[in-house]
Write an enzyme that holds these catalytic residues in place. Structure first.
Site, PDB file in Angstrom:
ATOM      1  N   GLU A 185     -15.147 -11.560   0.459  1.00 56.08           N
ATOM      2  CA  GLU A 185     -16.301 -11.077   1.725  1.00 56.08           C
ATOM      3  C   GLU A 185     -18.098 -11.312   1.360  1.00 56.08           C
ATOM      4  O   GLU A 185     -18.540 -10.697   0.207  1.00 56.08           O
ATOM      5  CB  GLU A 185     -16.324 -10.110   2.488  1.00 56.08           C
ATOM      6  N   LYS A 245      -9.022  -3.677   0.724  1.00 55.50           N
ATOM      7  CA  LYS A 245      -9.991  -4.481   0.470  1.00 55.50           C
ATOM      8  C   LYS A 245     -10.803  -3.473  -0.388  1.00 55.50           C
ATOM      9  O   LYS A 245     -11.297  -1.814  -0.167  1.00 55.50           O
ATOM     10  CB  LYS A 245     -11.062  -4.821   1.485  1.00 55.50           C
ATOM     11  N   LYS A 282     -16.589  -8.323  13.968  1.00 55.09           N
ATOM     12  CA  LYS A 282     -16.949  -7.163  14.986  1.00 55.09           C
ATOM     13  C   LYS A 282     -17.763  -8.045  15.823  1.00 55.09           C
ATOM     14  O   LYS A 282     -19.323  -8.179  15.820  1.00 55.09           O
ATOM     15  CB  LYS A 282     -18.055  -6.494  13.687  1.00 55.09           C
ATOM     16  N   SER A 304     -10.464  -0.239   3.666  1.00 55.37           N
ATOM     17  CA  SER A 304     -12.418  -1.116   2.488  1.00 55.37           C
ATOM     18  C   SER A 304     -11.987   0.379   2.196  1.00 55.37           C
ATOM     19  O   SER A 304     -12.603   1.321   2.402  1.00 55.37           O
ATOM     20  CB  SER A 304     -12.944  -1.128   3.941  1.00 55.37           C
ATOM     21  N   ASP A 358     -19.873 -12.123   7.264  1.00 54.42           N
ATOM     22  CA  ASP A 358     -19.294 -10.914   8.086  1.00 54.42           C
ATOM     23  C   ASP A 358     -21.342 -11.217   7.962  1.00 54.42           C
ATOM     24  O   ASP A 358     -21.286 -11.523   8.988  1.00 54.42           O
ATOM     25  CB  ASP A 358     -19.198  -9.656   6.792  1.00 54.42           C
ATOM     26  N   ASP A 416     -14.874  -7.936  -0.721  1.00 53.20           N
ATOM     27  CA  ASP A 416     -16.727  -7.121  -0.045  1.00 53.20           C
ATOM     28  C   ASP A 416     -17.601  -6.692  -1.194  1.00 53.20           C
ATOM     29  O   ASP A 416     -17.615  -5.383  -1.175  1.00 53.20           O
ATOM     30  CB  ASP A 416     -16.869  -6.443   0.869  1.00 53.20           C
ATOM     31  N   LYS A 418     -14.852  -2.915  -2.678  1.00 54.72           N
ATOM     32  CA  LYS A 418     -16.446  -2.796  -2.469  1.00 54.72           C
ATOM     33  C   LYS A 418     -16.597  -3.426  -3.502  1.00 54.72           C
ATOM     34  O   LYS A 418     -16.807  -2.446  -4.468  1.00 54.72           O
ATOM     35  CB  LYS A 418     -16.314  -2.002  -1.565  1.00 54.72           C
ATOM     36  N   GLY A 436     -15.042  -3.477  10.940  1.00 51.61           N
ATOM     37  CA  GLY A 436     -15.427  -2.372  10.875  1.00 51.61           C
ATOM     38  C   GLY A 436     -16.487  -1.991  10.714  1.00 51.61           C
ATOM     39  O   GLY A 436     -17.397  -2.204   9.964  1.00 51.61           O
TER      40      GLY A 436
HETATM   41  O1  OSB Z   1     -18.799  -4.959   5.552  1.00 46.44           O
HETATM   42  O2  OSB Z   1     -17.470  -4.475   6.557  1.00 46.44           O
HETATM   43  C1  OSB Z   1     -18.563  -4.260   5.778  1.00 46.44           C
HETATM   44  C2  OSB Z   1     -19.429  -0.346   6.569  1.00 46.44           C
HETATM   45  C3  OSB Z   1     -19.798  -0.200   7.117  1.00 46.44           C
HETATM   46  C4  OSB Z   1     -20.503  -1.416   6.921  1.00 46.44           C
HETATM   47  C5  OSB Z   1     -20.153  -2.713   6.451  1.00 46.44           C
HETATM   48  C6  OSB Z   1     -18.840  -2.678   6.307  1.00 46.44           C
HETATM   49  C7  OSB Z   1     -18.227  -2.045   6.098  1.00 46.44           C
HETATM   50  C8  OSB Z   1     -16.509  -1.533   5.485  1.00 46.44           C
HETATM   51  C9  OSB Z   1     -15.729  -0.568   6.964  1.00 46.44           C
HETATM   52  O3  OSB Z   1     -16.270  -2.136   5.043  1.00 46.44           O
HETATM   53  C10 OSB Z   1     -15.140  -0.939   7.613  1.00 46.44           C
HETATM   54  C11 OSB Z   1     -14.518  -0.195   8.081  1.00 46.44           C
HETATM   55  O4  OSB Z   1     -13.518   1.089   8.129  1.00 46.44           O
HETATM   56  O5  OSB Z   1     -15.032   0.935   9.826  1.00 46.44           O
HETATM   57 MG    MG Z   2     -18.095  -6.644   4.617  1.00 51.08          MG
END
Ligand code: OSB
Ligand code: MG
Length: 370
Positions: A213, A161, A262, A135, A238, A188, A163, A290
């Site tokens: 996402e 992924k 999660k 991510s 999510d 995401d 953001k 994560g």
């Molecule tokens: O939206 O999935 C998410 C990290 C912190 C809070 C929310 C998210 C995330 C990530 C990182 O996308 C996922 C990771 O590498 O642990």
């Molecule tokens: Mg997410």
């Protein structure tokens, strides 16, 4: 088993690089570790809260408070036949799902250590390796984003992924798609859009993304259903999914076609397993998300992702993507094909590096029996 002592730790670990999402930037991870002890044996859990209540409502302060005052007293000194009982004991307490997940995970690890079983097998996992993606946070420029994608693709990660937020969506994603035509790619938004901005999301349809996402509000499944009906790309939820019931309702409404599970967001393994089983029975793809976890929460995610229903690569990246020094031994590593091996040793299958934990501990609360 009887848990006779619980150690709560507030830890602070610097990230190797800041992680930026539509809701803010993290430069260090402040989370709560839960150590559940039975005599000399202990199990570990993590409540991967954020520094500020921007992803969900929890923080280090709320997690410590709810654990110390309400959750731990329900569990300490009680005869437990199986860690799945923790979910029922925690149920009367509303929400505070990450605090609950941290305690439940510690009980699962302890149970597995006492019985010599791996966490993966105890949860019903069948894989000996899991496919992982990465991510990538919001970058200062498209060029920097392309560098990041290049780096992780060269390391073997099986899906990327990115953001997004309004103003950082079509241009960066189109640039990644052009430079890496075959990479499995997704976006995401962390709830950064509203239904009025549907056109900005629809513009992403032509990029062949695996999924988008959580484009809309963190607590919505109604508008997501309206959006999904107007979108070819699957929506993955999510933030909106906190329980088996949320998942069932979202699938029934057509709010999403994929779910990011999660275990920390849904209050622990018991709820995560229920969502997994529901999706599996309906042929819905799920993957393991994560929260920038330390090696402890990461090990829990790896065990969960070893279940058969986790059909897509998850966000469980290697330790070096986050940390200079992780708090487990060995650190989590990703092989050149983009897989993480599922450990077969007892419990987490990674040893907690107590010296490393001590070095990052800000505050410790010991809760002995009596
Ligand atoms: O939206 O999935 C998410 C990290 C912190 C809070 C929310 C998210 C995330 C990530 C990182 O996308 C996922 C990771 O590498 O642990
Ligand atoms: Mg997410």
């Amino acid at each position: 088993m009887i848990i006779d002592r619980i150690e709560l730790r507030h830890i602070s670990m610097p990230l190797t690089s800041p992680f930026t999402t539509s809701f803010g930037q993290e430069t260090e991870r402040q989370v709560v570790l839960v150590e559940a002890c039975c005599g000399e044996i202990s199990g570990w859990g993590e409540a991967p809260v954020m520094s500020r209540p921007l992803y969900n409502e929890e923080t280090v302060g709320t997690a410590l408070h709810v654990l110390e005052e309400f959750l731990v007293p329900r569990v300490l000194g009680r005869q437990l036949d199986h860690p799945s009982q923790l979910a029922a004991l925690a149920r009367p307490i509303r929400r505070n799902l990450m605090a609950k997940a941290g305690l439940e995970a510690a009980a699962w690890d302890l149970h597995c250590c006492l019985h010599g079983s791996s966490l993966s097998r105890a949860l019903g996992g069948t894989r000996d390796r899991i496919a992982v993606g990465v991510s990538i946070g919001i970058q200062d420029s498209v060029e920097l984003l392309l560098e990041q994608v290049e780096l992780y693709v060269s390391q073997g990660y099986r899906r990327v992924k990115v953001k997004i937020q309004p103003g950082w969506d079509l241009e960066p994603l189109a640039a990644v798609r052009q430079r890496f035509p075959d990479v499995p790619l997704m976006a995401d938004a962390n709830s950064a859009y509203t239904l009025e901005q549907m056109a900005a999301i629809q513009a992403l349809d032509r990029l062949g993304l695996m999924m988008i996402e959580q484009p809309l509000a963190h607590d919505d499944i109604i508008d997501h259903a309206a959006l999904q009906a107007q979108l070819q790309t699957p929506i993955c939820l999510d933030e909106s999914i906190h329980s088996h019931r949320d998942a069932r309702q979202a699938l029934d409404l057509g709010s999403c076609r994929i779910i990011n599970i999660k275990m920390a967001r849904v209050g622990g393994f018991t709820e995560a397993l229920a969502i997994h089983d529901l999706c599996r029975s309906r042929g819905v793809d799920v993957w393991c998300g994560g929260m920038l976890e330390t090696g402890i929460g990461r090990a829990h995610n790896i065990a969960l992702a070893s279940l058969a229903g986790f059909t897509l690569p998850g966000d469980t990246s290697g330790s070096d993507r986050y940390w200079e020094r992780d708090i487990v031994e060995p650190p989590v590593t990703v092989d050149p094909e983009g897989y993480v091996a599922v450990p077969s040793g007892p419990g987490l299958g990674y040893a907690v590096d107590l010296e490393a934990v001590e070095a990052v501990t800000v505050r410790q609360i010991s809760l002995p029996l009596g």
